[in-house]
Design a protein around this motif. Structure first.
Motif, mmCIF file in Angstrom:
data_model
loop_
_atom_site.group_PDB
_atom_site.id
_atom_site.type_symbol
_atom_site.label_atom_id
_atom_site.label_comp_id
_atom_site.label_asym_id
_atom_site.label_seq_id
_atom_site.Cartn_x
_atom_site.Cartn_y
_atom_site.Cartn_z
ATOM 1 N N LYS A 118 0.836 -1.205 0.000
ATOM 2 C CA LYS A 118 0.000 0.000 0.000
ATOM 3 C C LYS A 118 0.868 1.251 0.000
ATOM 4 N N GLY A 122 -2.789 5.268 -1.201
ATOM 5 C CA GLY A 122 -3.651 4.197 -1.686
ATOM 6 C C GLY A 122 -4.287 4.548 -3.019
ATOM 7 N N ASP A 137 -12.141 2.403 1.218
ATOM 8 C CA ASP A 137 -10.963 1.724 1.757
ATOM 9 C C ASP A 137 -10.769 1.967 3.251
ATOM 10 N N LEU A 143 -10.059 -2.190 3.073
ATOM 11 C CA LEU A 143 -8.747 -2.124 2.434
ATOM 12 C C LEU A 143 -8.141 -3.514 2.283
ATOM 13 N N MET A 147 -7.314 -5.335 -1.301
ATOM 14 C CA MET A 147 -5.952 -5.746 -1.657
ATOM 15 C C MET A 147 -5.879 -7.249 -1.926
ATOM 16 N N TYR A 308 -0.323 -0.799 -4.211
ATOM 17 C CA TYR A 308 -1.755 -0.480 -4.127
ATOM 18 C C TYR A 308 -1.831 1.035 -4.229
#
Length: 736
Positions: A118, A122, A137, A143, A147, A308
């Motif tokens: 991340k 993000g 997120d 989140l 991911m 990310y």
């Protein structure tokens, strides 16, 4: 068969925002190369490896891999971790421990390591107070799930190194979030999304009065996410051997449990080891460090390390476009990353976009390539195109097109479209030599296209002759095109029974001929432009392009009255300068712009500076002296690119200097020189001419002289036809 195992590190819920811990998912992809027995053998090999490692540390497998609840095995865990760090590379590369085989079966498969890290910000598309809480997120544990879904999608369905995975085995971890009972707002987030308190074997946790246990990732989550991706990608043929979703077992030895989780232990070690040796002060530094470590561990050039981050959104879109045969969009997005403000852009430009471009050029399917070349040519004729993007796509596809054409694997009409677009690209950036080669290719392939298309290319050839300052040759070509286009017009009239009807190809020929006359200061220009306008629909791009040529001509002639008459038409009936500016900024944008915004701004600004300087006042003056801010206000900052901004900035610099804003003037002149990277010689001459004019304005004779020498040098060839003075004079009309 492919086996995937992953683990995690870091704070996915934002519970410890002061921490500088890296937040990532990482693990392994094991490819048994079609020998599924090898996967089973590899499980045994992993168990044997950990048994040896734990024994050397004085502990037991699997207990020594993780701190126990009692916390009384820390010494063994530390020693085990150290031994894993010293030996894991050997195991991943060779399947051995201290150079000794671990099972009687040689390894046939291969390890690929992966990570998604991340970034600080993000993905911005999944942030914002107005976003649905199911996808935000920063809400609950969204989140982590986003991911995890990204990782599985990339590894199985959009894998740059394994494009055709047919069978997969998942070893995925469950995930538990433990919150203090006084964290009411955070707990409420989970309840709003339907999460329920977790019970251990139907029993309340012993510390339930103090803690809230919520299971975030389980078999249901993963199964739903993977099923959704299978349907979205139309990959219903993929075989899922098994979906193992387990909480990793670190209790006393249990052969059945440990073998089932063998790859999860390995994923856990990879996560731990990578983070243990982390160096650097930012996520960008960490990702580079992690990727280098992974290569040192397994020696593979096919490890999959991503961020990310917004730049990964671009790569994902580009890769999917490539997979679906939309090569034009894939390369557009590849170009876009060059302008990305993401701190990970350089990492992706080094590792991932070159891979995409190489795969595209090597494996482009014939029909998809033809379709993409057609779209490339269409883009070359569109309003508000990015000239640098046009050149970029041309350069990326050129070798592929030439090779396929030579091998007879590409339709000649499609090749013509490619070189025609390349001709436009190189004309825009002033690369006359490459443009000339594109035209020669178009001539070779002309028989494959209709005559109207070729006449349009000949119009561009006249532009090319202008770019080498050979205005006489440009006029000769343009007049010939007018003759051919007129013959076509008459034939169409007789065929359709309407000889008075307008004909766009004829209008374009007249428009280009008008340009040729205008460069030569021939008064026939006005007649050609006005006649051309009669052949276009009054809402068409051709109409406004020709109208702008006519306005430039009147500016060159110093004819205020006629300029004002036609400027009112161009700017939607507006006569006030501020209203004209607002009109062009609004109408030069959108899906169907009235005109190319930057060219409309060019003629507007030039008209003000040369004919109506007295109208530059008040808020219009303020807007022009901070043009980047003004374009941002209109959400048009992407239009600050390429030609003719090198000329626009010159006029803005002159305006600023005359207004006593010397620092602004200097900055604008610097931008004039820098706006087009690696421009051709006509662009270099235009920039130098701007420097000459500005130097004359501020009374710097030496700088003016040097700029003039710079201006003429590219046209000072043996046997040249023009004197220095003539070269300077020829930088007129659209070049001024």
């Amino acid at each position: 068969m492919i086996t995937i195992a992953l683990d995690e590190n870091g704070d996915f819920e934002g519970l410890n925002r002061e921490s500088d811990e890296a937040t990532f998912l990482a693990g392994l992809l094991y490819d048994d190369n079609g020998d599924e027995m090898d996967t089973e053998n590899e499980r045994e090999r992993i168990i044997a490896y950990y048994q040896h490692v734990c024994a050397k540390a004085g502990g037991h497998f699997p207990e020594s891999l993780h701190i126990s609840h009692a916390g009384n095995n820390g010494g063994y865990v530390a020693k085990t971790k150290e031994e894993v760090g010293a030996s894991l590379g050997e195991f991943l590369r060779n399947g051995t421990y201290q150079k000794e085989a671990l099972t009687r079966f040689p390894r046939r498969g291969k390890y690929i390591l992966f990570m998604q890290l991340k970034s600080n910000q993000g993905k911005r598309t999944l942030q914002g107070k107005d976003l649905c809480k199911l996808v935000k997120d920063d809400f609950a544990s969204n989140l982590y799930m986003h991911m995890a879904e990204d990782v599985v999608s990339r590894l199985i369905f959009h894998n740059p190194h394994r494009p055709a995975i047919r069978k997969v085995h998942f070893d995925l971890p469950t995930r538990m979030v433990v919150l203090d009972n006084d964290m009411h707002e955070k707990i409420e987030e989970y309840y709003q999304l339907g999460y329920k308190d977790y019970k251990f074997d139907d029993e309340e946790p012993r510390d339930s009065s103090k803690k809230k246990y919520l299971q975030i990732a389980n078999d249901n989550n993963y199964r739903a996410a993977i099923s959704r991706e299978i349907l979205a990608e139309g990959r219903t043929d993929i075989e899922v051997d098994r979906m193992g979703v387990n909480s990793i077992y670190y209790g006393p030895a249990n052969d059945k449990k440990t073998k089932r989780m063998a790859f999860l232990y390995m994923a856990d070690s990879i996560c731990s080891l990578l983070n243990w040796h982390r160096t650097g002060n930012s996520p960008v530094d960490w990702l580079n460090c992690f990727a280098e470590q992974a290569h040192d561990l397994n020696g593979s050039s096919q490890n999959l390390f991503f961020a990310y981050d917004d730049v990964d959104v671009l790569f994902d879109q580009a890769w999917r476009a490539y997979e679906h045969g939309d090569y034009f969009t894939a390369l557009q997005l590849s170009f876009k990353v060059k302008e990305s403000k993401s701190k990970f852009a350089a990492f992706y430009q080094k590792h991932w976009f070159p891979l995409l471009e190489n795969a595209l050029c090597r494996h482009a399917e014939k029909d998809a390539l033809v379709s993409s070349l057609t779209r490339f040519q269409q883009y070359s004729y569109s309003e508000n195109l990015q000239q640098d993007c046009l050149v970029y796509i041309f350069e990326k596809l050129r070798d592929t097109v030439e090779t396929r054409l030579a091998e007879g694997q590409l339709d000649k009409a499609a090749a013509f479209e490619f070189y025609d677009a390349g001709f436009s690209a190189c004309n825009h950036t002033g690369h006359s030599e490459i443009a000339g080669k594109c035209f020669e290719k178009c001539k070779e392939l002309a028989a494959a296209v209709d005559i109207e298309m070729y006449l349009r290319t000949l119009n561009k050839y006249a532009v090319w002759r202008n770019d080498v300052l050979d205005f006489e040759a440009a006029k000769e070509v343009a007049e010939i095109v007018v003759i051919y286009a007129d013959e076509l017009r008459q034939m169409r009239g007789r065929l359709f029974g309407n000889e008075a009807a307008g004909f766009v190809a004829y209008g374009r020929a007249l428009s280009q001929c008008g340009q040729a006359y205008a460069f030569l200061k021939d008064t026939q220009a006005e007649e050609s432009f006005i006649e051309a306008l009669g052949h276009f629909d009054k809402s068409s791009a051709d109409y406004f392009i020709t109208l702008s040529y006519l306005l430039h001509y009147y500016i060159e002639q110093g004819d205020k009255e006629k300029y004002d008459k036609y400027a009112a038409i161009y700017f939607g009936g507006e006569k006030d300068a501020l209203k004209q500016f607002d009109f062009l900024m609004r109408m030069g944008q959108g899906d169907k712009p009235r005109f190319t915004l930057k060219f409309a701004f060019f003629v507007f600004l030039k008209g003000l500076c040369k004919l109506h300087r007295d109208r530059i006042k008040g808020s219009l003056r303020t807007d022009l002296l901070d043009i980047e801010k003004t374009f941002r206000r209109y959400h048009a900052e992407e239009q600050i690119n390429g030609h003719p901004w090198e000329i626009i900035y010159k006029y803005l610099a002159i305006l600023a200097q005359q207004q006593g804003k010397e620092d602004i003037a200097k900055a604008y002149m610097e931008k004039s020189a820098a706006i087009i990277e690696d421009g051709g010689r006509i662009i270099a001459a235009i920039v130098a001419n701007g420097k000459r004019e500005f130097a004359q304005l501020i009374g710097d004779k030496e700088a003016s002289f040097q700029a003039e020498r710079e201006l003429v040098k590219d046209f000072c060839k043996p046997g040249r036809e023009f004197s220095d003075e003539e070269i300077v004079r020829r930088l007129c009309y659209m070049y001024d």
